[in-house]
Design a protein around this motif. Structure first.
Motif: not given
Length: 245
Positions: A227, A231, A236, A240, A243, A245
């Motif tokens: 993931w 980025r 992070y 995160d 999904g 957060s």
């Protein structure tokens, strides 16, 4: 094919990650290192992301190597101190860094639920965090227990350092209102049990997670590593990845 450079390759988590990648159709192990090894060979030519499960003393060198190579970095090492977090913050200005006390997706969701509960229940609900790990674990409370304490404190809008109660012995007096207590148990081969207790007059809520194998942490670490690739620089966390957060 995602190439994962692994720091702490001979440790328990390093071996679990290697096993998780065995036969993977889209991920392979890149360079393997252990704490104290020369990391000058780490580069974007042989890795796409770095995963560190070594020890706190080795972390500064790991961070420097990842920044020098321009590689995303997943930090699963526990027992970190404020100076480690300051170094992570500095690195996050240059590369994407995901730091967590626990890479389990189940624990990530548990932390979300704990924060939600803490935000909705008043300080007349006492919070206690109980964790148990194998006899070889060297830090206490566990990184996961501290993570759960941090999200509970965040849910209440307070700093964990001001409300944490990490040791009780002898005549300690009555429990402080708003305190978040910790209890650490060690024994056997327990991979990791965590239970967050919200206790009020006449009722109690318990939210918990049991790890039956280190494979769950390995799978989560690999998911986080994949993931993190691509980025933007920044710091992070596991929510995160899910999904939430």
């Amino acid at each position: 094919m995602t190439r994962i450079a692994l720091i702490g390759a001979r440790g328990r988590m390093g071996q679990a990650i290697a096993l998780a990648l065995d036969g993977s159709p889209d991920c392979i192990l890149g360079p393997l290192f252990d704490a104290g090894d020369d990391l000058s060979g780490l580069s974007s030519a042989n890795a796409d992301v770095v995963v560190d499960f070594s020890n706190p003393a080795a972390l500064p060198a790991v961070i420097d190597a990842a920044v020098r190579a321009g590689l995303p970095l997943v930090i699963g090492t526990t027992g970190l101190e404020p100076d480690h977090h300051a170094a992570i913050d500095r690195a996050a200005a240059t590369i994407p860094v995901l730091q967590t006390g626990n890479t389990s997706l189940g624990v990530t969701l548990l932390a979300h639920l704990v924060q939600e509960a803490a935000a909705r229940l008043g300080t007349d609900w006492d919070i206690e965090i109980v964790e148990m790990h194998h006899r070889h674990k060297v830090d206490a409370p566990s990184g996961t227990a501290l993570l759960l304490g941090q999200v509970a404190a965040a849910g209440r809008g307070v700093d964990l350092a001001t409300v944490a109660d990490r040791g009780r012995d002898g005549v300690t007096g009555a429990r402080r209102e708003g305190a978040i207590g910790f209890a650490s148990l060690r024994g056997g081969s327990v991979a990791g049990d965590h239970n967050v207790i919200f206790a009020a007059e006449g009722e109690r809520i318990e939210l918990g997670h049991r790890a039956e194998s280190r494979a769950i942490f390995a799978r989560g670490a690999v998911k986080a590593a994949r993931w993190l690739i691509g980025r933007a620089p920044g710091r992070y966390a596991m929510p995160d990845v899910l999904g939430i957060s």
